[in-house]
Scaffold this motif. Structure first.
Motif, PDB file in Angstrom:
ATOM      1  N   ILE A 165      17.783 -14.440 -16.833  1.00  0.00           N
ATOM      2  CA  ILE A 165      16.672 -13.506 -17.013  1.00  0.00           C
ATOM      3  C   ILE A 165      16.057 -13.190 -15.652  1.00  0.00           C
ATOM      4  O   ILE A 165      15.583 -14.090 -14.954  1.00  0.00           O
ATOM      5  CB  ILE A 165      15.599 -14.112 -17.949  1.00  0.00           C
ATOM      6  N   PRO A 166      16.044 -11.922 -15.252  1.00  0.00           N
ATOM      7  CA  PRO A 166      15.483 -11.573 -13.939  1.00  0.00           C
ATOM      8  C   PRO A 166      13.996 -11.938 -13.849  1.00  0.00           C
ATOM      9  O   PRO A 166      13.237 -11.740 -14.799  1.00  0.00           O
ATOM     10  CB  PRO A 166      15.678 -10.054 -13.861  1.00  0.00           C
ATOM     11  N   ARG A 167      13.621 -12.434 -12.713  1.00  0.00           N
ATOM     12  CA  ARG A 167      12.228 -12.833 -12.501  1.00  0.00           C
ATOM     13  C   ARG A 167      11.283 -11.638 -12.601  1.00  0.00           C
ATOM     14  O   ARG A 167      10.150 -11.757 -13.101  1.00  0.00           O
ATOM     15  CB  ARG A 167      12.109 -13.499 -11.116  1.00  0.00           C
ATOM     16  N   GLY A 168      11.729 -10.469 -12.145  1.00  0.00           N
ATOM     17  CA  GLY A 168      10.845  -9.309 -12.108  1.00  0.00           C
ATOM     18  C   GLY A 168      10.294  -8.917 -13.465  1.00  0.00           C
ATOM     19  O   GLY A 168       9.148  -8.465 -13.567  1.00  0.00           O
ATOM     20  N   VAL A 169      11.091  -9.080 -14.517  1.00  0.00           N
ATOM     21  CA  VAL A 169      10.630  -8.712 -15.854  1.00  0.00           C
ATOM     22  C   VAL A 169       9.520  -9.650 -16.305  1.00  0.00           C
ATOM     23  O   VAL A 169       8.526  -9.221 -16.910  1.00  0.00           O
ATOM     24  CB  VAL A 169      11.797  -8.739 -16.863  1.00  0.00           C
TER      25      VAL A 169
ATOM     26  N   ASP B 125      22.647  -2.820 -20.883  1.00  0.00           N
ATOM     27  CA  ASP B 125      22.783  -1.459 -20.371  1.00  0.00           C
ATOM     28  C   ASP B 125      21.448  -0.730 -20.481  1.00  0.00           C
ATOM     29  O   ASP B 125      20.616  -1.024 -21.343  1.00  0.00           O
ATOM     30  CB  ASP B 125      23.864  -0.702 -21.148  1.00  0.00           C
ATOM     31  N   ARG B 126      21.267   0.260 -19.622  1.00  0.00           N
ATOM     32  CA  ARG B 126      19.990   0.968 -19.524  1.00  0.00           C
ATOM     33  C   ARG B 126      19.593   1.636 -20.836  1.00  0.00           C
ATOM     34  O   ARG B 126      18.426   1.597 -21.235  1.00  0.00           O
ATOM     35  CB  ARG B 126      20.066   2.000 -18.393  1.00  0.00           C
ATOM     36  N   ARG B 127      20.545   2.258 -21.522  1.00  0.00           N
ATOM     37  CA  ARG B 127      20.198   3.004 -22.725  1.00  0.00           C
ATOM     38  C   ARG B 127      19.638   2.088 -23.807  1.00  0.00           C
ATOM     39  O   ARG B 127      18.619   2.394 -24.436  1.00  0.00           O
ATOM     40  CB  ARG B 127      21.430   3.751 -23.249  1.00  0.00           C
ATOM     41  N   THR B 128      20.284   0.945 -24.020  1.00  0.00           N
ATOM     42  CA  THR B 128      19.809   0.016 -25.044  1.00  0.00           C
ATOM     43  C   THR B 128      18.468  -0.587 -24.649  1.00  0.00           C
ATOM     44  O   THR B 128      17.557  -0.723 -25.481  1.00  0.00           O
ATOM     45  CB  THR B 128      20.845  -1.100 -25.280  1.00  0.00           C
ATOM     46  N   LEU B 129      18.325  -0.955 -23.382  1.00  0.00           N
ATOM     47  CA  LEU B 129      17.065  -1.544 -22.915  1.00  0.00           C
ATOM     48  C   LEU B 129      15.925  -0.524 -22.994  1.00  0.00           C
ATOM     49  O   LEU B 129      14.775  -0.897 -23.251  1.00  0.00           O
ATOM     50  CB  LEU B 129      17.218  -2.060 -21.490  1.00  0.00           C
ATOM     51  N   ALA B 130      16.242   0.762 -22.794  1.00  0.00           N
ATOM     52  CA  ALA B 130      15.207   1.794 -22.904  1.00  0.00           C
ATOM     53  C   ALA B 130      14.653   1.855 -24.317  1.00  0.00           C
ATOM     54  O   ALA B 130      13.447   2.054 -24.526  1.00  0.00           O
ATOM     55  CB  ALA B 130      15.772   3.151 -22.488  1.00  0.00           C
TER      56      ALA B 130
ATOM     57  N   ALA C 265       6.848   4.835 -17.476  1.00  0.00           N
ATOM     58  CA  ALA C 265       6.076   3.645 -17.129  1.00  0.00           C
ATOM     59  C   ALA C 265       6.884   2.365 -17.288  1.00  0.00           C
ATOM     60  O   ALA C 265       6.500   1.316 -16.756  1.00  0.00           O
ATOM     61  CB  ALA C 265       4.814   3.565 -17.998  1.00  0.00           C
ATOM     62  N   CYS C 266       8.018   2.438 -18.008  1.00  0.00           N
ATOM     63  CA  CYS C 266       8.859   1.256 -18.245  1.00  0.00           C
ATOM     64  C   CYS C 266      10.080   1.210 -17.337  1.00  0.00           C
ATOM     65  O   CYS C 266      10.816   0.219 -17.342  1.00  0.00           O
ATOM     66  CB  CYS C 266       9.332   1.230 -19.699  1.00  0.00           C
ATOM     67  N   ASP C 267      10.313   2.270 -16.585  1.00  0.00           N
ATOM     68  CA  ASP C 267      11.555   2.391 -15.834  1.00  0.00           C
ATOM     69  C   ASP C 267      11.784   1.208 -14.885  1.00  0.00           C
ATOM     70  O   ASP C 267      12.917   0.748 -14.714  1.00  0.00           O
ATOM     71  CB  ASP C 267      11.557   3.706 -15.051  1.00  0.00           C
ATOM     72  N   PHE C 268      10.736   0.699 -14.289  1.00  0.00           N
ATOM     73  CA  PHE C 268      10.879  -0.386 -13.314  1.00  0.00           C
ATOM     74  C   PHE C 268      11.415  -1.670 -13.945  1.00  0.00           C
ATOM     75  O   PHE C 268      12.006  -2.508 -13.271  1.00  0.00           O
ATOM     76  CB  PHE C 268       9.540  -0.663 -12.615  1.00  0.00           C
ATOM     77  N   LEU C 269      11.224  -1.818 -15.274  1.00  0.00           N
ATOM     78  CA  LEU C 269      11.690  -3.019 -15.940  1.00  0.00           C
ATOM     79  C   LEU C 269      13.209  -3.106 -15.987  1.00  0.00           C
ATOM     80  O   LEU C 269      13.774  -4.195 -16.146  1.00  0.00           O
ATOM     81  CB  LEU C 269      11.162  -3.067 -17.382  1.00  0.00           C
ATOM     82  N   LEU C 270      13.877  -1.962 -15.847  1.00  0.00           N
ATOM     83  CA  LEU C 270      15.320  -1.911 -16.010  1.00  0.00           C
ATOM     84  C   LEU C 270      16.073  -2.058 -14.697  1.00  0.00           C
ATOM     85  O   LEU C 270      17.300  -2.201 -14.700  1.00  0.00           O
ATOM     86  CB  LEU C 270      15.717  -0.585 -16.681  1.00  0.00           C
ATOM     87  N   GLU C 271      15.358  -2.031 -13.585  1.00  0.00           N
ATOM     88  CA  GLU C 271      16.022  -2.010 -12.274  1.00  0.00           C
ATOM     89  C   GLU C 271      16.866  -3.255 -12.014  1.00  0.00           C
ATOM     90  O   GLU C 271      17.956  -3.162 -11.441  1.00  0.00           O
ATOM     91  CB  GLU C 271      14.972  -1.851 -11.168  1.00  0.00           C
ATOM     92  N   ASP C 272      16.395  -4.423 -12.444  1.00  0.00           N
ATOM     93  CA  ASP C 272      17.115  -5.657 -12.161  1.00  0.00           C
ATOM     94  C   ASP C 272      18.345  -5.833 -13.052  1.00  0.00           C
ATOM     95  O   ASP C 272      19.097  -6.794 -12.892  1.00  0.00           O
ATOM     96  CB  ASP C 272      16.199  -6.867 -12.332  1.00  0.00           C
ATOM     97  N   PHE C 273      18.535  -4.926 -14.013  1.00  0.00           N
ATOM     98  CA  PHE C 273      19.692  -5.028 -14.904  1.00  0.00           C
ATOM     99  C   PHE C 273      20.803  -4.066 -14.507  1.00  0.00           C
ATOM    100  O   PHE C 273      21.826  -4.012 -15.167  1.00  0.00           O
ATOM    101  CB  PHE C 273      19.253  -4.730 -16.345  1.00  0.00           C
TER     102      PHE C 273
END
Length: 340
Positions: free
Chosen positions: A125-129, A175-180, A331-339
């Motif tokens: 699990i990425p620390r950033g999230v 993947d980005r689409r599912t996480l979005a 506003a949520c886009d930054f949460l996906l960067e580490d994935f």
């Protein structure tokens, strides 16, 4: 906060369960106990999670509950946030060391921290999230004001969508689409909470509805927070609540469109979480969207019915490709960067 004299904050309960020999199963049992006592809706939906996910979900939920209560019930919330960051440093250090030394996690003094550290290591699990989640608690500690819906969604991203992203990582998809779509569900659920808790939040000096929405309707946000009961049945307030529920409803639809992208065995629980929380919005609407008529909730029987429906129909019949493939909430886009 709560006026219940019997309520014990999660950090206190967690420490009370820390006595005895360190054992991974006992640590997880402590997390499950905190889950059962902390959120009836989440606990109900988690019953439909596949067995492989119940442990990680309980460990993560327990950490979130402990972190939230640590800030909410602290005499110095800002200091509590600093303590949380240090606690997270130790958890991630133990998770990294655990790969070389299985006993590294045992040195952590709290069963929730130990359980969460094992999960962090196992699922990468990425620390950033998780930092985003702590930042949301910091915003609460700072009594941050939210002028626009975009700013409110920034708060939702931290305290709710981050949770959805981690839960999805437990399931497997990254993947980005599912996480979005997971971000959409987190935002929808948090907006529902905001609409349900308007009076309770005002009593604590907080407002999570966009302040601009109240001003546009001729209501001074400062006065509303200071004297919310002056607005019983006020259509300006009910209109703002209804508008927020409309935003939430759009995100529920987008989230439902993503359920089919999840592993088959995970779909019933997510479907249940979505429908149970959306049903709170239904109750609020039936009360005229008046937050001063008492805290909305769904009955136990209704929850059981929705759980059964989610089990039988785990994937929505109709899926709009546009909603399924929509980009993440900005506003949520930054949460996906580490994935990526």
């Amino acid at each position: 906060m709560t006026d219940d004299p019997t309520f014990v904050p999660a950090p206190v309960r967690s420490q009370a369960l820390a006595s005895g020999p360190v054992d991974a199963r006992a640590d997880l049992a402590a997390c499950k106990q905190i889950l059962a006592e902390g959120s009836k809706s989440f606990a109900a939906a988690s019953l439909l999670l596949p067995r492989r996910m119940r442990g990680p979900a309980a460990a993560f939920y327990a950490f979130c509950r402990v972190a939230d209560d640590l800030v909410d019930f602290s005499a110095d919330p800002s200091a509590a946030v600093v303590e949380l960051a240090a606690r997270l440093d130790r958890i991630y250090a133990a998770a990294r060391a655990h790969q070389r030394n299985p006993q590294a996690v045992d040195a952590l003094g709290d069963p929730v921290d130990r359980a969460f550290a094992r999960v962090v290591g196992e699922y990468a699990i990425p620390r950033g999230v998780v930092d985003a989640l702590i930042e949301g608690f910091a915003w609460d500690a700072d009594e941050r004001a939210y002028e626009t819906m975009d700013e409110v969604l920034g708060y939702c991203a931290r305290v709710a969508s981050a949770v959805g992203v981690v839960m999805t990582a437990f399931m497997g998809p990254r993947d980005r689409r599912t996480l979005a779509r997971a971000c959409d569900l987190g935002a929808a659920m948090q907006l529902t909470n905001i609409c349900r808790d308007v009076l309770e939040d005002a009593d604590r000096g907080r407002l999570y509805l966009p302040a601009a929405w109240l001003r546009e309707r001729g209501v001074d946000p400062v006065h509303f927070v200071a004297a919310p009961r002056d607005y019983v049945g006020d259509q300006r307030i009910t209109g703002a609540v209804e508008a927020a529920l409309d935003v939430a409803e759009g995100y529920y639809r987008r989230a439902d469109a993503g359920i089919g992208m999840l592993p088959w065995d995970c779909r019933p629980a997510i479907r249940a979480a979505s429908t149970i929380y959306a049903d709170i919005g239904r109750v609020i609407r039936e009360r005229g969207c008046d937050p001063l008529r008492g805290r909305a909730h769904t009955s136990k029987g209704r929850k059981l019915w929705l759980l059964a429906c989610a089990w039988v129909r785990r994937t929505p019949k109709r899926v709009d490709a546009g909603q399924r493939d929509a980009p993440a909430i900005p506003a949520c886009d930054f949460l996906l960067e580490d994935f990526e």
